[in-house]
Write a protein that holds these residues in place. Structure first.
Motif, PDB file in Angstrom:
ATOM      1  N   LYS A   5      -8.446   5.954  19.084  1.00  5.55           N
ATOM      2  CA  LYS A   5      -8.951   4.602  18.844  1.00  5.55           C
ATOM      3  C   LYS A   5      -9.007   4.261  17.354  1.00  5.55           C
ATOM      4  N   MET A   6      -9.431   5.239  16.552  1.00  4.53           N
ATOM      5  CA  MET A   6      -9.576   5.038  15.116  1.00  4.53           C
ATOM      6  C   MET A   6      -9.150   6.305  14.390  1.00  4.53           C
ATOM      7  N   LEU A   7      -8.563   6.136  13.212  1.00  2.00           N
ATOM      8  CA  LEU A   7      -8.251   7.265  12.358  1.00  2.00           C
ATOM      9  C   LEU A   7      -9.264   7.302  11.216  1.00  2.00           C
ATOM     10  N   PHE A   8      -9.814   8.462  10.949  1.00  6.41           N
ATOM     11  CA  PHE A   8     -10.815   8.616   9.892  1.00  6.41           C
ATOM     12  C   PHE A   8     -10.122   9.112   8.622  1.00  6.41           C
ATOM     13  N   VAL A   9     -10.378   8.425   7.530  1.00  5.18           N
ATOM     14  CA  VAL A   9      -9.645   8.662   6.289  1.00  5.18           C
ATOM     15  C   VAL A   9     -10.626   8.861   5.138  1.00  5.18           C
ATOM     16  N   LEU A  10     -10.398   9.904   4.351  1.00  6.67           N
ATOM     17  CA  LEU A  10     -11.189  10.153   3.155  1.00  6.67           C
ATOM     18  C   LEU A  10     -10.423   9.636   1.953  1.00  6.67           C
ATOM     19  N   VAL A  11     -11.055   8.759   1.179  1.00  3.15           N
ATOM     20  CA  VAL A  11     -10.444   8.214  -0.036  1.00  3.15           C
ATOM     21  C   VAL A  11     -11.247   8.713  -1.230  1.00  3.15           C
ATOM     22  N   ASN A  12     -10.590   9.490  -2.074  1.00  5.82           N
ATOM     23  CA  ASN A  12     -11.236  10.010  -3.272  1.00  5.82           C
ATOM     24  C   ASN A  12     -11.226   8.925  -4.343  1.00  5.82           C
ATOM     25  N   GLY A  13     -12.372   8.315  -4.575  1.00 13.25           N
ATOM     26  CA  GLY A  13     -12.463   7.197  -5.508  1.00 13.25           C
ATOM     27  C   GLY A  13     -12.282   7.585  -6.959  1.00 13.25           C
ATOM     28  N   SER A  14     -12.316   8.875  -7.260  1.00 14.96           N
ATOM     29  CA  SER A  14     -12.133   9.304  -8.648  1.00 14.96           C
ATOM     30  C   SER A  14     -10.654   9.436  -9.014  1.00 14.96           C
ATOM     31  N   GLU A  15      -9.768   9.326  -8.018  1.00 17.39           N
ATOM     32  CA  GLU A  15      -8.332   9.378  -8.280  1.00 17.39           C
ATOM     33  C   GLU A  15      -7.838   8.003  -8.725  1.00 17.39           C
ATOM     34  N   LYS A  16      -7.150   7.954  -9.848  1.00 15.09           N
ATOM     35  CA  LYS A  16      -6.637   6.677 -10.354  1.00 15.09           C
ATOM     36  C   LYS A  16      -5.681   6.022  -9.365  1.00 15.09           C
ATOM     37  N   SER A  17      -4.945   6.841  -8.636  1.00 14.81           N
ATOM     38  CA  SER A  17      -3.979   6.297  -7.681  1.00 14.81           C
ATOM     39  C   SER A  17      -4.641   5.568  -6.522  1.00 14.81           C
ATOM     40  N   ASN A  18      -5.960   5.771  -6.335  1.00 15.97           N
ATOM     41  CA  ASN A  18      -6.676   5.100  -5.247  1.00 15.97           C
ATOM     42  C   ASN A  18      -7.436   3.864  -5.708  1.00 15.97           C
ATOM     43  N   ALA A  19      -7.238   3.459  -6.956  1.00 16.41           N
ATOM     44  CA  ALA A  19      -7.958   2.307  -7.495  1.00 16.41           C
ATOM     45  C   ALA A  19      -7.673   1.043  -6.690  1.00 16.41           C
ATOM     46  N   ARG A  20      -6.441   0.910  -6.205  1.00 15.64           N
ATOM     47  CA  ARG A  20      -6.087  -0.298  -5.438  1.00 15.64           C
ATOM     48  C   ARG A  20      -6.820  -0.349  -4.104  1.00 15.64           C
ATOM     49  N   VAL A  21      -7.117   0.813  -3.533  1.00 10.86           N
ATOM     50  CA  VAL A  21      -7.873   0.839  -2.273  1.00 10.86           C
ATOM     51  C   VAL A  21      -9.285   0.315  -2.525  1.00 10.86           C
ATOM     52  N   LEU A  22      -9.907   0.789  -3.601  1.00 10.89           N
ATOM     53  CA  LEU A  22     -11.247   0.308  -3.935  1.00 10.89           C
ATOM     54  C   LEU A  22     -11.222  -1.190  -4.211  1.00 10.89           C
TER      55      LEU A  22
END
Length: 254
Positions: free
Chosen positions: A174-191
């Motif tokens: 039903k849902m996929l659970f995802v961990l996003v490391n906010g300290s990674e610069k590459s994840n800035a767009r997700v934040l």
């Protein structure tokens, strides 16, 4: 002395023979048990050891130590999983998905390419978001992602991840659970997509790929009960209604 030399030879053979480290599945019960034992299981269905892609598969398997990998040439097992020709298959529990790479249709076969294939499709109950895992996440038929946006290194990160991981199996398929490391610069767009900055973390969000919309759980203590309620509200359609504008009453012509 003879026993010492014999032991050293055995170690050398094992180190130089990657095939010896890969389990061989001889029947359907063994295959079922192997697939059931892991969140992600990889099986190389090869008719013979001389098949195209066989050595490349062994080389890739040796590099993917975190994955459960096996070989199978037993045709009864092939029939069980709908395998008609030499194929590398990935079985995932998180979205109840099977991904098959038909080797006869592959234009190029090398260990690097097979490592990429396994890495991209390594979707688990909790998958850490990065450029490689994003491919498998967005290609999954399960389009709703529950995100734990957290900064690695904070004292509350590990307990949060444990709660997050414990909850994930309840939403299999039903849902996929995802961990996003906010300290990674590459994840800035997700934040940025969720309107967050690193100082706002940790937070829980939901992204729905079908509608390309996102929801953010109100800031407060992140408990199992709150996250479960948040997920259930989405599945019941309640979160979606909160974002819908009021529908004006139909005008009646005089």
């Amino acid at each position: 002395m003879f026993l010492v030399v014999l032991s050293l030879l055995a170690v050398c053979v094992t180190a130089e023979d990657p095939e010896s480290a890969v389990l061989r599945l001889e029947d359907v019960p063994a295959a079922e048990a192997f697939i059931d034992s892991s969140e992600v299981a990889v099986i190389g269905f090869f008719e013979t050891d001389d098949a195209r892609g066989y050595p490349e598969f062994l080389a890739a398997a040796a590099r993917m130590k975190a994955l459960s990998v096996a070989l199978c040439s037993e045709k009864l097992v092939w029939a069980k999983y709908g395998i008609a020709s030499d194929t590398i298959s990935i079985f995932r529990k998180a979205d109840l998905h099977q991904e098959h790479l038909n080797l006869s249709e592959a234009k190029k076969l090398d260990a690097d390419g097979l490592v990429r294939f396994m890495t991209m499709n390594n979707v688990r109950y909790v998958t850490e978001y990065n450029q490689a895992s994003a491919v498998g996440l967005f290609q999954s038929e399960v389009k709703t992602h529950v995100l734990l946006l957290a900064t690695r290194g904070r004292a509350d990160s590990d307990p949060l991840q444990e709660r997050f991981r414990d909850l994930a199996p309840k939403y299999t398929g039903k849902m996929l659970f995802v961990l996003v490391n906010g300290s990674e610069k590459s994840n800035a767009r997700v934040l940025e997509y969720f309107g967050l900055e690193s100082r706002d973390l940790p937070r829980i969000g939901i992204y729905d790929g079908s509608s390309d919309k996102q929801w953010l759980m109100p800031a407060d203590e992140i408990t199992t009960e709150r996250v479960q309620s948040f997920c259930d509200s989405f599945l019941a359609g309640e979160l979606q209604k909160q974002n819908e504008p009021d529908t004006p009453e139909d005008k009646t012509e005089l």
